[in-house]
Design a protein around this motif. Sequence first.
Motif, PDB file in Angstrom:
ATOM      1  N   ALA A   1      48.561  36.410  26.975  1.00 18.78           N
ATOM      2  CA  ALA A   1      48.904  36.812  28.341  1.00 18.78           C
ATOM      3  C   ALA A   1      50.369  36.508  28.646  1.00 18.78           C
ATOM      4  O   ALA A   1      51.031  37.251  29.375  1.00 18.78           O
ATOM      5  CB  ALA A   1      47.987  36.115  29.348  1.00 18.78           C
TER       6      ALA A   1
ATOM      7  N   ILE B   1      44.171  33.071  24.587  1.00 17.32           N
ATOM      8  CA  ILE B   1      44.267  33.933  25.778  1.00 17.32           C
ATOM      9  C   ILE B   1      45.570  33.679  26.524  1.00 17.32           C
ATOM     10  O   ILE B   1      46.259  34.611  26.948  1.00 17.32           O
ATOM     11  CB  ILE B   1      43.030  33.712  26.685  1.00 17.32           C
ATOM     12  CG1 ILE B   1      41.797  34.355  26.039  1.00 17.32           C
ATOM     13  CG2 ILE B   1      43.264  34.245  28.091  1.00 17.32           C
ATOM     14  CD1 ILE B   1      40.464  33.916  26.640  1.00 17.32           C
TER      15      ILE B   1
ATOM     16  N   GLU C   1      40.203  37.017  34.043  1.00 13.04           N
ATOM     17  CA  GLU C   1      39.337  38.124  33.618  1.00 13.04           C
ATOM     18  C   GLU C   1      38.835  37.920  32.188  1.00 13.04           C
ATOM     19  O   GLU C   1      37.675  38.189  31.888  1.00 13.04           O
ATOM     20  CB  GLU C   1      40.112  39.448  33.690  1.00 13.04           C
ATOM     21  CG  GLU C   1      40.339  39.949  35.104  1.00 13.04           C
ATOM     22  CD  GLU C   1      41.157  41.240  35.137  1.00 13.04           C
ATOM     23  OE1 GLU C   1      41.278  41.811  36.234  1.00 13.04           O
ATOM     24  OE2 GLU C   1      41.680  41.660  34.081  1.00 13.04           O
ATOM     25  N   ALA C   2      39.726  37.430  31.328  1.00 13.67           N
ATOM     26  CA  ALA C   2      39.363  37.276  29.911  1.00 13.67           C
ATOM     27  C   ALA C   2      38.277  36.225  29.719  1.00 13.67           C
ATOM     28  O   ALA C   2      37.564  36.241  28.714  1.00 13.67           O
ATOM     29  CB  ALA C   2      40.595  36.912  29.094  1.00 13.67           C
TER      30      ALA C   2
ATOM     31  N   ALA D   1      44.886  37.910  34.303  1.00 15.30           N
ATOM     32  CA  ALA D   1      44.493  38.243  32.927  1.00 15.30           C
ATOM     33  C   ALA D   1      43.697  37.093  32.302  1.00 15.30           C
ATOM     34  O   ALA D   1      42.699  37.320  31.617  1.00 15.30           O
ATOM     35  CB  ALA D   1      45.725  38.562  32.088  1.00 15.30           C
TER      36      ALA D   1
END
Lengths: 364, 364
Positions: B266, B262, B58-59, B55
């Motif tokens: 996450a 982020i 990807e972010a 995650a």
Amino acid sequence: MRRRTMLASGPALAAAALASPALAQGNPAIRWRLVTGYPRSIDVLFGVIDNFARAVSEATDGKFAIQTFAGGEIVPALQAVDAVANGTVEMAHTSSYYYLGKNPMYAPFTGLPFLMNARQHNAWLYFGGGNALADAFYATQGLVAFPAGNSGAQMGGWFRKEINGLADLQGLKFRVAGLVGSIYAKLGVVPQLIAPGDSYPALERGTIDAADWVGPHDDEKLGFVRVAPYYYYPGFMESSVVAHVFINKEHWDALPSAYKSIVRTAAMAANLEMVARYDAVNPPALRRLIGAGAKLRVFNPEIISACYRAANEVYAEIGTRSPEFTRVLAHMQAFRDEQMPWWQISEYAADGVNIGIRGRNRTP
Amino acid sequence: MRRRTMLASGPALAAAALASPALAQGNPAIRWRLVTGYPRSIDVLFGVIDNFARAVSEATDGKFAIQTFAGGEIVPALQAVDAVANGTVEMAHTSSYYYLGKNPMYAPFTGLPFLMNARQHNAWLYFGGGNALADAFYATQGLVAFPAGNSGAQMGGWFRKEINGLADLQGLKFRVAGLVGSIYAKLGVVPQLIAPGDSYPALERGTIDAADWVGPHDDEKLGFVRVAPYYYYPGFMESSVVAHVFINKEHWDALPSAYKSIVRTAAMAANLEMVARYDAVNPPALRRLIGAGAKLRVFNPEIISACYRAANEVYAEIGTRSPEFTRVLAHMQAFRDEQMPWWQISEYAADGVNIGIRGRNRTP
């Protein structure tokens, strides 16, 4: 593999050739509008969805900005999902089951009476195949949806008089919505579809006999305790109520992969955050309500069993119109049936210990 | 407001003057290593932490890459937090209470016997002041920590013989760790600190009499059912066990705001994901274990009450060394005491209905 897929498709393609620090330049500045199915006074949900929007903004250095609106501000509360489906707005946050009149399949992913609690529901959605079934249905509606909140078990409602058995339900004018209303109707209740804000004067005048809303924190603000003091538990037909984030499918498909991932993760965090907020604010609200005169009453098991039979009748009737609903219901029931023996000896038994220990620990 | 604050401070300041698409150029490419306190065979935790790392990657379009390692691969499993504190690695994922020998304050944020379940624990951490207390303590250790997983209620352990009362605990050699071991020791148990993988041969030879591990899914892999078939419930001393993500504080402070956000989001998603995964895999594992000969037994209330008294003695002893622990414990207990009356009439009562309905619904 996921990364390769992203680089090879859509607007990120041009960026792939550039050096790493410039990659994110491929991510466009976007402003989306998110409409909700509730007023700002439902502060737990608003807190969660504002945090969701902030998380998306922070993760993208402000490039993906989501503005949130209360129900009625730009779209009527109960048309939030329609507004997303037809592209009027890009996003909504609301309860899917409000839309079961369009298609019964909008109901099960929110939760159904006599199925699961919030944790079991999440286990089914994320790891039991529930979200995959949801994705397939919502795609037919032009929607993408992610679970993004849960109220946990709600209360059973406020009643002007005690409800001691099935006879007391006959002709009872009860403000109660959706499937729960249809189930009660089988037992002689007359469901009333009025806005929550109109319930207080209706109870005061005796136009209605009872009103169901959410739980102590939200109920307290509406003042029901002063006009209908019998507060019934458990909310056995609303043991898990999911709020979803809905996104217009075309807008979703056009998002860069990074933004998709950020939304997906933020929705999952919102799912935890909402139930944690409700779990934190409901206990002191219940204490205050009891101080203000709420009389806690437990539903008679006879009523619960009758509602269970009525729920199965309602499910069967829906199934005649929607075989898809029957398939999803059976999928949920099979998962629930596997869950319960484990839940009974683990969480339920451990909760019993911690509840009991507190009692024994109390100063008399 | 948050956005303004971010732009006006730190490394994002220079970027603020530039046009929107270039903002993210300020975000550096980073590679971090995350060590865990468990082997890869604990697949639920590894699935969660790999998703967490994905995650984050990807972010950030792959710019913030986190590589995950099993316990022992680059850092011994029980030194994961030390390795983060001293900067050997940037991140860890493990249970804080493994480190209570360094300081008892490592225990309460993971969970303490006779306090709360996973949902109540989250309510306390995120919205009851728990995480703020945790932040203050972990900062003194050079750490930043976020809840990032929960096992839910565990089981009470595998026993070679039935445990019918306190007399059966005398001299019992029980593989059980940490605070739970100290509590049992007050009742005459001799806690054994051996690796989970060594427990099976020790049980088979009779070197130990019992072993506690996690719950059905993880326990099944170790084969305890063949050598110690009495499987006790509830895991009343492990009703909520949090896993935290630990981050070296200096590395954290140097992260761009977007990366911090982020990671925070996450971690919250991972917190939900882990308990949902366990909730999905434990029920079928329990069914298989019963098929393989596990004999479910419920702990005698006399044993539970004695453990409760012993837990309070252990807490008092820790308090003589750590007044800080006593303050946090009192904070948790006050939150728990407010939680329980609500929990009893809402979730616990609704669970009782859904468990009972299933029984009534069963084909005889």
